[in-house]
Design an enzyme around this catalytic site. Structure first.
Site, mmCIF file in Angstrom:
data_model
loop_
_atom_site.group_PDB
_atom_site.id
_atom_site.type_symbol
_atom_site.label_atom_id
_atom_site.label_comp_id
_atom_site.label_asym_id
_atom_site.label_seq_id
_atom_site.Cartn_x
_atom_site.Cartn_y
_atom_site.Cartn_z
ATOM 1 C CB SER A 253 67.870 -1.738 55.130
ATOM 2 O OG SER A 253 69.147 -1.729 54.547
ATOM 3 C CE LYS A 254 70.697 -2.592 47.424
ATOM 4 N NZ LYS A 254 71.543 -3.549 46.785
ATOM 5 N NE ARG A 255 73.902 -0.290 52.289
ATOM 6 C CZ ARG A 255 73.152 0.700 51.832
ATOM 7 N NH1 ARG A 255 71.947 0.900 52.345
ATOM 8 N NH2 ARG A 255 73.576 1.488 50.854
#
Length: 519
Positions: A253-255
């Site tokens: 996840s890019k988060r």
């Protein structure tokens, strides 16, 4: 049967590396079987859609060579290819489900549903809606409406029995109907939700195989129920393994970028990319510059087939030894049956190795075509590139050899050739030039190199070795300060090549300029 697969991203962000794996497997499978690969934009969630996010998705797929037979920009007989433009067909399907008794209008208010959930939780029972505000006929609907209630449409899911599907990746999968909620398929404003729209569109597009990420497996019962209730044949299902964070089983996840940076290999790649981004004027903290997003790899200068080849190995393999495939070989060998159901860890070190493999096999002309645009964007070379600059860059590429791992690396290897006075790296100056005794060495180098008959690498090397031998020094004690003096940095192509490419005049001028910095 004609094989038709689809990739259906939502325009809510940039092209995720996990989405690339899904698109790639759909594309490969369609190509293997002589079928069609369809691109559909699932934009039913108007609140989350971002119009400007569609362009990076389309351009990212094209860059990776994942072309579509039908879809945006291509057209086709099953259009339109945006779900938001297919609302009439979705609404008609809802009316059919209502008429057949497979769906109902529900007039429950949110607080009433919440009350039921809390009661089930307190009793330690799984929650299933009581349907006490369900309207199964027009009279009931009119009665609830007089109370000022509005309705949504819910599926009337079975409460007993089992759904069994054969998944091409996971084999036999069973779902108990009693665990399924009466899912909402149409909002009070008449707009339809993703699950209904997706099933209807897959049928209308004649999709034969739904090949998608594991996270959609839990959606299968409601979607299969919709399809069966509408009289549609079920597609073949294949749920791909999770693309996980480096060294874990957690979804990439890019988060969670800060977590990836704890992994040394990923941190190394990220920092390398940031340096390139700064040189070409790209904000390194922008959403587009994130190692979970395809644009990161394009901006850094990865080869698209290196990405494809590596992504194909995330969950699929031919055997326990083959790592590199041409596009044709991958299409020929690919089967759904060889996909592993276990999470596939995204390994940036391995991707870097695949990139290195393919970059090393490019010709000088191929590298030149990839690298010149980086120099143009960094304003080190004019547009169109002058012949003299092209010749210089070609020599730099040849001299750098396998040191150039990605196309953007040229910025760190050619920059000092293309400016009159390259900036000096303070740390390199302190380490290599500011030491006692360096100035006399450089003065001697100026005198000796000025008298070299032919300013070519072999002659320059011989001259430098003569200087070091006469001073009783190791050759590195001379090479390192000369490199910093003429390039401004401590790394680059071989020093003798650097001096030859710069030429005698520039080399001597830069050595002289560095003298005041020496100890």
């Amino acid at each position: 049967m004609t094989v038709r697969t689809r990739f259906a991203p939502s325009p809510t962000g940039y092209l995720h590396i996990g989405g690339v794996r899904t698109a790639l497997f759909n594309w490969i499978f369609a190509r293997k079987h002589g079928g069609q690969f369809i691109l559909r934009i699932d934009d039913t969630d108007a609140e989350r859609n971002v119009d400007e996010a569609l362009a990076p998705i389309l351009s990212g797929l094209r860059w990776l060579g994942i072309d579509w037979d039908e879809g945006p920009g291509v057209g086709g007989p099953h259009g339109p290819y945006f779900q938001s433009q297919r609302a009439a067909g979705h609404g008609a399907a809802v009316e059919r489900l209502l008429a057949s008794g497979h769906a109902y209008r529900d007039f429950a208010r949110p607080d009433e549903l919440d009350e039921e959930r809390k009661a089930a939780q307190a009793a330690g029972k799984p929650y299933l809606y009581s349907r006490r505000f369900a309207a199964f006929d027009d009279a009931a609907a009119a009665r609830f409406a007089t109370e000022g209630r509005t309705s949504v449409v819910r599926l009337k899911m079975p409460r007993e029995g089992t759904l069994v599907i054969h998944d091409a990746v996971r084999g036999r999968v069973e779902f108990a109907w009693e665990r399924e909620q009466d899912h909402v398929i149409q909002r009070a404003d008449g707009s339809c939700l993703y699950h209904l729209a997706s099933v209807v569109d897959d049928h209308d597009f004649a999709i034969s195989h739904v090949i998608r990420a594991e996270e959609h497996l839990s959606n299968t019962p409601r979607q299969a129920f919709i399809a069966m209730s509408l009289g549609y044949p079920l597609p073949a299902y294949a749920h791909l393994p999770l693309v996980a964070e480096p060294g874990s089983r957690t979804k990439l996840s890019k988060r969670k970028l800060s977590q990836y940076l704890k992994n040394h290999d990923f941190k190394q790649v990220m920092e390398h990319g940031q340096r390139i981004a700064e040189r070409i004027g790209l904000a390194a903290d922008a959403d587009t510059f994130n190692p979970v997003i395809v644009d990161f790899y394009r901006e850094v200068g990865y080869l698209p087939w290196a990405i494809d080849n590596y992504m194909a190995l995330l969950g699929w393999s031919l055997d326990d030894k083959t790592e590199f495939f041409s596009r044709d070989d991958l299409v020929r060998h690919f089967t759904l049956e060889r996909i592993n159901s276990s999470p596939a860890s995204f390994d940036p070190k391995k991707l870097w190795a695949v990139q290195d493999h393919y970059m090393a096999r490019l010709t000088t002309d191929e590298k030149l075509g990839l690298m010149l645009p980086f120099l143009v964007r960094a304003r080190l070379v004019a547009e169109p590139p002058p012949e003299e600059a092209v010749a210089t860059v070609r020599r730099v590429i040849e001299a750098s050899g396998e040191r150039l791992k990605v196309a953007g690396d040229i910025l760190g290897y050619a920059d000092f050739f293309l400016v009159d006075e390259p900036p000096m790296d303070d740390a390199a100056v302190k380490q290599r030039l500011a030491k006692p005794g360096v100035r006399p060495l450089l003065e001697r180098a100026i005198a000796v190199l000025g008298g070299v008959d032919v300013f070519h690498p072999a002659e320059i090397e011989a001259a430098c070795k003569g200087i070091a031998d006469a001073a009783g020094l190791k050759i590195g004690d001379l090479i390192h300060p000369i490199r910093v003096a003429v390039t401004g940095k401590s790394v680059g192509p071989g020093l003798y090549d650097c001096l030859a490419i710069l030429g005698r005049e520039k080399s001597l001028a830069r050595l002289a300029r560095a003298l005041p910095l020496c100890g």
